[in-house]
Design a protein around this motif. Structure first.
Motif, PDB file in Angstrom:
ATOM      1  N   ALA A  58      37.548  35.044  50.028  1.00  0.00           N
ATOM      2  CA  ALA A  58      38.087  34.878  48.675  1.00  0.00           C
ATOM      3  C   ALA A  58      37.133  34.005  47.868  1.00  0.00           C
ATOM      4  CB  ALA A  58      39.469  34.254  48.733  1.00  0.00           C
ATOM      5  N   GLU A  59      37.469  33.774  46.611  1.00  0.00           N
ATOM      6  CA  GLU A  59      36.585  32.974  45.764  1.00  0.00           C
ATOM      7  C   GLU A  59      37.408  32.084  44.831  1.00  0.00           C
ATOM      8  OE1 GLU A  59      32.710  34.083  43.338  1.00  0.00           O
ATOM      9  OE2 GLU A  59      34.473  34.666  42.204  1.00  0.00           O
ATOM     10  N   THR A 100      34.635  38.310  47.582  1.00  0.00           N
ATOM     11  CA  THR A 100      35.321  38.318  46.295  1.00  0.00           C
ATOM     12  C   THR A 100      34.385  37.696  45.269  1.00  0.00           C
ATOM     13  OG1 THR A 100      37.452  38.097  47.388  1.00  0.00           O
ATOM     14  CG2 THR A 100      37.348  37.435  45.076  1.00  0.00           C
ATOM     15  N   VAL A 131      37.210  40.629  41.115  1.00  0.00           N
ATOM     16  CA  VAL A 131      38.290  39.898  40.455  1.00  0.00           C
ATOM     17  C   VAL A 131      37.849  39.512  39.045  1.00  0.00           C
ATOM     18  CG1 VAL A 131      39.356  39.024  42.566  1.00  0.00           C
ATOM     19  CG2 VAL A 131      37.607  37.654  41.406  1.00  0.00           C
ATOM     20  N   THR A 132      38.845  39.205  38.225  1.00  0.00           N
ATOM     21  CA  THR A 132      38.581  39.089  36.787  1.00  0.00           C
ATOM     22  C   THR A 132      39.047  37.765  36.212  1.00  0.00           C
ATOM     23  OG1 THR A 132      40.712  40.129  36.341  1.00  0.00           O
ATOM     24  CG2 THR A 132      38.808  41.581  36.479  1.00  0.00           C
ATOM     25  N   SER A 133      39.148  36.752  37.029  1.00  0.00           N
ATOM     26  CA  SER A 133      39.607  35.453  36.521  1.00  0.00           C
ATOM     27  C   SER A 133      38.774  35.063  35.305  1.00  0.00           C
ATOM     28  CB  SER A 133      39.463  34.383  37.595  1.00  0.00           C
ATOM     29  OG  SER A 133      39.963  34.860  38.812  1.00  0.00           O
ATOM     30  N   ARG A 150      41.857  37.042  27.509  1.00  0.00           N
ATOM     31  CA  ARG A 150      42.538  37.660  28.646  1.00  0.00           C
ATOM     32  C   ARG A 150      42.558  39.185  28.526  1.00  0.00           C
ATOM     33  NH1 ARG A 150      48.205  38.626  30.439  1.00  0.00           N
ATOM     34  NH2 ARG A 150      47.842  39.087  32.637  1.00  0.00           N
ATOM     35  N   ARG A 153      39.570  41.146  29.943  1.00  0.00           N
ATOM     36  CA  ARG A 153      39.041  40.921  31.293  1.00  0.00           C
ATOM     37  C   ARG A 153      38.696  42.230  31.991  1.00  0.00           C
ATOM     38  NH1 ARG A 153      44.320  41.015  31.490  1.00  0.00           N
ATOM     39  NH2 ARG A 153      45.574  41.292  33.373  1.00  0.00           N
ATOM     40  N   TYR A 154      39.529  43.269  31.778  1.00  0.00           N
ATOM     41  CA  TYR A 154      39.192  44.532  32.441  1.00  0.00           C
ATOM     42  C   TYR A 154      38.217  45.375  31.629  1.00  0.00           C
ATOM     43  CZ  TYR A 154      42.350  43.515  36.222  1.00  0.00           C
ATOM     44  OH  TYR A 154      42.936  42.933  37.316  1.00  0.00           O
ATOM     45  N   ALA A 226      41.332  43.289  43.239  1.00  0.00           N
ATOM     46  CA  ALA A 226      42.565  42.508  43.400  1.00  0.00           C
ATOM     47  C   ALA A 226      43.092  42.161  42.018  1.00  0.00           C
ATOM     48  CB  ALA A 226      42.298  41.237  44.199  1.00  0.00           C
ATOM     49  N   GLY A 227      44.283  42.567  41.722  1.00  0.00           N
ATOM     50  CA  GLY A 227      44.857  42.346  40.384  1.00  0.00           C
ATOM     51  C   GLY A 227      45.821  43.477  40.124  1.00  0.00           C
ATOM     52  N   VAL A 228      47.064  43.153  39.776  1.00  0.00           N
ATOM     53  CA  VAL A 228      48.117  44.167  39.837  1.00  0.00           C
ATOM     54  C   VAL A 228      48.776  44.454  38.495  1.00  0.00           C
ATOM     55  CG1 VAL A 228      48.591  43.806  42.253  1.00  0.00           C
ATOM     56  CG2 VAL A 228      49.745  42.376  40.555  1.00  0.00           C
ATOM     57  N   SER A 229      48.262  43.892  37.414  1.00  0.00           N
ATOM     58  CA  SER A 229      48.779  44.252  36.090  1.00  0.00           C
ATOM     59  C   SER A 229      48.467  45.729  35.875  1.00  0.00           C
ATOM     60  CB  SER A 229      48.061  43.416  35.039  1.00  0.00           C
ATOM     61  OG  SER A 229      46.674  43.689  35.088  1.00  0.00           O
ATOM     62  N   GLY A 232      44.945  46.217  35.617  1.00  0.00           N
ATOM     63  CA  GLY A 232      44.285  46.061  36.910  1.00  0.00           C
ATOM     64  C   GLY A 232      44.440  47.312  37.757  1.00  0.00           C
ATOM     65  N   PHE A 244      43.098  45.126  47.241  1.00  0.00           N
ATOM     66  CA  PHE A 244      43.643  43.973  47.968  1.00  0.00           C
ATOM     67  C   PHE A 244      44.934  43.625  47.242  1.00  0.00           C
ATOM     68  CE2 PHE A 244      42.924  39.200  48.950  1.00  0.00           C
ATOM     69  CZ  PHE A 244      43.714  39.293  50.084  1.00  0.00           C
ATOM     70  N   ALA A 346      44.387  31.354  40.637  1.00  0.00           N
ATOM     71  CA  ALA A 346      44.694  32.603  39.928  1.00  0.00           C
ATOM     72  C   ALA A 346      46.138  32.525  39.438  1.00  0.00           C
ATOM     73  CB  ALA A 346      44.484  33.789  40.855  1.00  0.00           C
TER      74      ALA A 346
HETATM   75  C1  LIG Z   1      45.806  39.675  46.510  1.00  0.00           C
HETATM   76  C2  LIG Z   1      45.041  39.033  45.405  1.00  0.00           C
HETATM   77  C3  LIG Z   1      43.974  38.209  45.716  1.00  0.00           C
HETATM   78  C4  LIG Z   1      43.217  37.589  44.725  1.00  0.00           C
HETATM   79  N1  LIG Z   1      42.174  36.797  45.092  1.00  0.00           N
HETATM   80  C5  LIG Z   1      41.450  36.182  44.130  1.00  0.00           C
HETATM   81  C6  LIG Z   1      40.366  35.340  44.480  1.00  0.00           C
HETATM   82  O1  LIG Z   1      40.044  35.128  45.634  1.00  0.00           O
HETATM   83  N2  LIG Z   1      39.661  34.738  43.488  1.00  0.00           N
HETATM   84  C7  LIG Z   1      39.992  34.923  42.174  1.00  0.00           C
HETATM   85  O2  LIG Z   1      39.329  34.361  41.314  1.00  0.00           O
HETATM   86  N3  LIG Z   1      41.018  35.722  41.820  1.00  0.00           N
HETATM   87  C8  LIG Z   1      41.756  36.348  42.745  1.00  0.00           C
HETATM   88  N4  LIG Z   1      42.799  37.154  42.374  1.00  0.00           N
HETATM   89  C9  LIG Z   1      43.125  37.237  40.940  1.00  0.00           C
HETATM   90  C10 LIG Z   1      42.813  38.558  40.274  1.00  0.00           C
HETATM   91  O3  LIG Z   1      41.602  39.102  40.473  1.00  0.00           O
HETATM   92  C11 LIG Z   1      42.906  38.523  38.778  1.00  0.00           C
HETATM   93  O4  LIG Z   1      42.005  37.588  38.283  1.00  0.00           O
HETATM   94  C12 LIG Z   1      44.266  38.197  38.313  1.00  0.00           C
HETATM   95  O5  LIG Z   1      45.202  38.647  39.226  1.00  0.00           O
HETATM   96  C13 LIG Z   1      44.474  38.862  36.991  1.00  0.00           C
HETATM   97  O6  LIG Z   1      44.512  40.245  37.172  1.00  0.00           O
HETATM   98  P1  LIG Z   1      45.871  41.008  36.941  1.00  0.00           P
HETATM   99  O7  LIG Z   1      46.363  40.490  35.654  1.00  0.00           O
HETATM  100  O8  LIG Z   1      45.485  42.457  36.901  1.00  0.00           O
HETATM  101  O9  LIG Z   1      46.784  40.692  38.072  1.00  0.00           O
HETATM  102  C14 LIG Z   1      43.552  37.789  43.359  1.00  0.00           C
HETATM  103  C15 LIG Z   1      44.634  38.624  43.047  1.00  0.00           C
HETATM  104  C16 LIG Z   1      45.360  39.243  44.040  1.00  0.00           C
HETATM  105  C17 LIG Z   1      46.476  40.139  43.653  1.00  0.00           C
END
Ligand SMILES: Cc1cc2nc3c(=O)[nH]c(=O)nc-3n(C[C@H](O)[C@H](O)[C@H](O)COP(=O)(O)O)c2cc1C
Lengths: 449, 409
Positions: A58-59, A100, A131-133, A150, A153-154, A226-229, A232, A244, A346
């Motif tokens: 992870a990161e 990541t 990932v898209t933080s 925000r 990000r994608y 990784a990201g479930v919106s 995402g 993930f 995150a």
């Molecule tokens: C299972 C999982 C693991 C994640 N691991 C990391 C991570 O290691 N480092 C990180 O910066 N963001 C991580 N994220 C965050 C996402 O990449 C993303 O930045 C955040 O969920 C926003 O995306 P979303 O709005 O589509 O969910 C993770 C998200 C999920 C669901």
């Protein structure tokens, strides 16, 4: 219910070095370093012994803070992902190496080079969890600061991937001839363009020039997301080979699985082409009662009183340090619009008021204290039981389309996976749900891509 | 004699230091066509592992690994489109990391660029290389050429060249090295942002770290702001080795202010004396007079068992390349014993070590290890075994105190 006629799915397994999170029990006497290379080497070799598909990191690009002070109750600090993965390539042969890496605080030229290099240096075993933080807090460590909105990000992630593909393709398939006799080192691309030439224009990037690294052995390193919106999910089905996912309860996992299959079909992907891999953990015992007792003990080490406060603060967005962990839930309302109390983790984009209402109901129904509630919500381990029970649970979850496999972590660094490999893997192999030998050499081969 | 700082190495009183600069098939453009060359393996881990293992068998101090965000080119303003020479590289930091577990003693000093990259990323990568290698990491700091700007799209496309002698070119160079200086400063602060004993794992107080021993770095300069702390605990060496190549006053001043080793390219003992004097003066000016700063000579080496044999190799290579071999660094063609004479002569002029650039790999690396090193040992100026020590210690550099550490606690 009738058994479906389709063959048993082979379970995909990744191994994840738990480091910076509350799951890692650092106070156990047998807990090792989360920095020393020997820890990474131990876990990677163990995963390869268990014929896992890949190793995963992870990161986090800023140390997490609570009310402006660095977290001190969990593991803090980790080494840089790519150098660790490159070093692990020296001590493993088949295991995929997945890192990541964020699209907001990197540039395509540099990251495509690094991932391409990792792919060369590992003989085709590189993978990238995108990932898209985007948060401004993390941005304080970077040149551009927290520049990204925000909503973008994608947009950036999508362009980033498109640009990266162009870079990986910039050298032709067999560009290196290296014929000493004729003196020809390189072959120009068929289309007569210059070797390495690329160009990409978008909202986020306007780049062109020449790439310096030959096409990666896998063509493209494996992409996880990784990201479930909704954004995402659409990004994932367009750009990734695997997701993930955070969904670990069968019902919500199945719903996610179906949703991704539907989106993937719309995006023109073949069924099963986008793999879904939740993170998961396990606790084993010689008997079920043993396992349950062991789990109870571990969970209480993971969710200490202080950790319970912090886990709840992430939703309340208020400093809860004044609330007794053994007392009732905080009676104040959450403050989701306030300045963030927890930084560098995150963010969970959920409705804080609704979540708090649900938790209050739960606490009421079970007479939970603050800490007990946190244990209920966050202290859970997915698979608890004897090796056979855990093998059954994992297999059933996958065969019932909760996922295509798991990325497994453990509470103990670096030896936590040993007993899984010794005791559960053989049972899964026996029933044909896990490979007994590696058949290819690349991560794509491992995943059947 | 040049004014020499009290604790800086003085000629002959310290062991000679020897590093080797690895790049592609070697530094000669026709190197890849030599019988022993492995041009089809340049992008494999095995190739690099073999080279570094060979260097380690010769007890060398360290290897550097070249890198850049642009293709190798005979021109300065961009790719030359040639298909008859080695082009392309892997990321040097990752090559070094890949080799670290396969070696035990030799220092690993990859090149990383300061112009388009993030100080935060580079600092954590080098810190991690130091952790992975057990205190053997260094960094060859390099500023980008203007031709690389479009690869990142965040700076205007530049046209000036380092080699121009125009005011624009001078301003450009000043600026790039000023940025590199800030970049190194941020990296050094980030490496110190964790005190050595920050990780306490105190179960009694439920504290994994003592947060009083972590520090923000709060750098605010013209090119970037970086808050910190870093995410990687302080590297085993405290500060990994910082090195840079210079060809003039601007980089010499940066090296004198910020580096542990400056590589320079004097072509004779007089030039060596002058370069060393200039760097020592800049070192005094930077207030580092008491610190040890190495000045290494960069020398391209093309060796033979006899001088005639070396010259024959050089002739064959030149013919293959279709042009005479040129370099920013002096090119030595001759025997190992003659090379030893030259290295020791220039060392009397103040150089404390050398970064040898093998003209052909692995041939000239093997000659360094198999002939030059034994010759230097016969003369009593080179080690006969590796001591179990960090790269800094091997170079006589102390493990630096942490700039943020509060004394009593
Ligand atoms: C299972 C999982 C693991 C994640 N691991 C990391 C991570 O290691 N480092 C990180 O910066 N963001 C991580 N994220 C965050 C996402 O990449 C993303 O930045 C955040 O969920 C926003 O995306 P979303 O709005 O589509 O969910 C993770 C998200 C999920 C669901």
């Amino acid at each position: 219910m009738t058994e479906s006629a389709r063959p048993r799915k082979r379970i995909i397994l990744g191994a994840f070095l738990s480091g910076v999170n509350h799951h890692t029990v650092w106070s156990a006497p047998e807990a090792g370093s989360q920095i020393a290379f020997s820890s990474f080497e131990h876990l990677a070799r163990t995963a390869e012994r268990g014929k896992f598909d890949f190793f995963f990191l992870a990161e986090g690009l800023a140390l997490r803070e609570r009310s402006g002070r660095v977290f001190d109750q969990d593991v803090v600090g980790r080494p840089d992902t790519l150098p660790v993965l490159a070093a692990l390539a020296a001590v493993t042969e088949h295991l995929g190496l997945v890192g990541t890496l964020n699209t907001t605080f990197n540039e395509p030229y540099e990251l495509a080079r690094q991932l391409g290099s990792l792919d060369h240096l590992s003989g085709g075993r590189a993978g990238w969890n995108v990932v898209t933080s985007f948060d401004a807090f993390t941005g304080q460590n970077f040149r551009r600061g927290g520049y990204l909105h925000r909503d973008d990000r994608y947009v950036r992630a999508d362009e980033f991937l498109a640009a990266t593909h162009r870079l990986w393709d910039a050298w032709g398939e067999e560009a290196i001839v290296a014929d000493k006799e004729s003196g020809r080192f390189l072959r120009r691309p068929e289309d007569g363009t210059e070797l390495g030439a690329f160009s990409f224009q978008g909202d986020q990037f306007d780049i062109s020039g020449h790439f310096t690294t030959p096409r990666p052995p896998q063509g493209r390193p494996v992409i996880l997301q990784a990201g479930v919106s909704p954004g995402g999910r659409d990004f994932a089905v367009r750009r990734s080979d695997a997701i993930f996912s955070p969904y670990r309860h069968l019902d919500e996992a199945q719903e996610f699985y179906r949703d991704i299959q539907r989106r993937a079909a719309l995006a023109g992907r073949a069924p099963g082409e986008v793999k879904i891999l939740p993170s998961a953990s396990f606790v084993l015992g010689d008997t079920e009662a043993d396992a349950v007792e062991r789990h109870r003990h571990i969970a209480r080490q993971q969710v200490t009183g202080q950790t319970a406060q912090i886990l709840l603060e992430a939703v309340w967005n208020r400093d809860l340090s004044g609330y007794d962990p053994d007392g009732p839930l905080p009676d104040i309302d959450p403050d989701p619009e306030g300045p963030p109390v927890i930084q560098g983790r995150a963010r969970l984009h959920q409705d804080a008021h609704q979540t708090v209402a649900e938790w209050r109901a739960l606490a009421e129904a079970h007479d939970y204290s603050l800490r007990e509630l946190a244990l209920h919500v966050f202290g859970r381990t997915d698979f608890v039981g004897t090796p056979r029970q855990v093998a059954d649970l994992i297999d059933a979850f996958v065969q019932n389309d909760g996922s295509d496999g798991f990325i497994l972590g453990s509470h103990l660094t670096p030896t936590g996976l040993d007993e899984f490999v010794d005791r559960v893997v053989p049972l899964l192999q026996e029933r044909g749900a896990l490979r007994t030998e590696y058949t290819g050499t690349t991560l794509r081969d491992n995943l059947g891509l | 004699m040049p004014p020499s700082a009290p604790s800086s190495p003085t000629p002959s009183s310290y062991p000679l230091h020897l590093a080797v600069a690895l790049d592609g098939a070697g530094w000669h453009p026709a190197a890849w066509r030599e019988p022993g060359a492995r041009p089809d393996e340049l992008f494999t881990a095995r190739y690099w592992a073999d080279l570094v293992t060979t260097a380690e068998s010769g007890l060398l101090d360290f290897v550097t690994i070249e890198d850049s965000f642009s293709l190798q080119s005979a021109r300065l303003d961009g790719p030359d489109g040639r298909t008859d020479r080695v082009r392309g590289r892997l990321d040097a930091v990752l090559v070094a990391s890949r080799i670290a577990p396969l070696t035990r003693h030799i220092g690993l000093v990859p090149t990383a660029t300061t112009t388009h990259t993030e100080p935060f990323h580079v600092a954590k990568a080098i810190a991690t290389l130091d952790h992975v290698s057990g205190g053997r990491a260094g960094w060859r700091v390099q500023a980008s050429r203007p031709a690389e700007n479009p690869h990142f799209g965040r700076r205007p496309v530049g046209h000036v060249q380092y080699t121009d002698d125009s005011p624009e070119a001078r301003a450009f160079i000043e600026e790039h090295f000023a940025e590199a200086g800030d970049f190194v400063e941020v990296a050094r602060r980030l490496w110190d942002s964790w005190e050595d004993d920050a990780e306490i794992r105190d179960a009694a107080t439920e504290r994994f770290i003592d947060r009083a021993r972590l520090h923000t770095v709060d750098f605010d300069g013209r090119w970037f702001r970086v808050r910190g702390p870093g995410i990687v605990p302080r590297p085993p060496q405290g500060q990994p080795l910082v090195t840079l190549l210079g060809h003039g006053s601007v980089p010499y001043r940066l090296g004198a202010r910020s580096a542990d080793i400056v590589y320079a390219t004097p072509h004779d003992a007089d030039q060596a004396r002058a370069v060393v004097a200039e760097i020592r003066a800049a070192q005094e000016e930077a207030g580092r007079g008491e610190e040890r700063l190495h000045v290494f000579g960069d020398v391209v080496v093309l060796l033979g068992e006899t001088r005639a044999a070396a010259q024959a190799r050089a002739a064959r290579l030149a013919e293959r390349a279709g042009e005479p071999f040129t370099s920013d660094a002096p090119i030595f063609v001759g025997t190992a014993s003659e090379l030893a004479d030259t290295l020791l002569e220039w060392r009397s002029a103040g150089l404390t070590g050398y970064r040898l650039r093998p003209a052909v790999l692995p041939d000239d690396l093997e000659a360094v290890v198999g002939a030059l090193v034994p010759e230097l040992r016969r003369r009593g100026v080179f080690r006969g075994t590796y001591a179990p020590e960090s790269l800094r210690a091997r170079l006589g550099l102390p493990r630096p105190a942490n700039r943020y550490a509060t004394t009593a606690r």
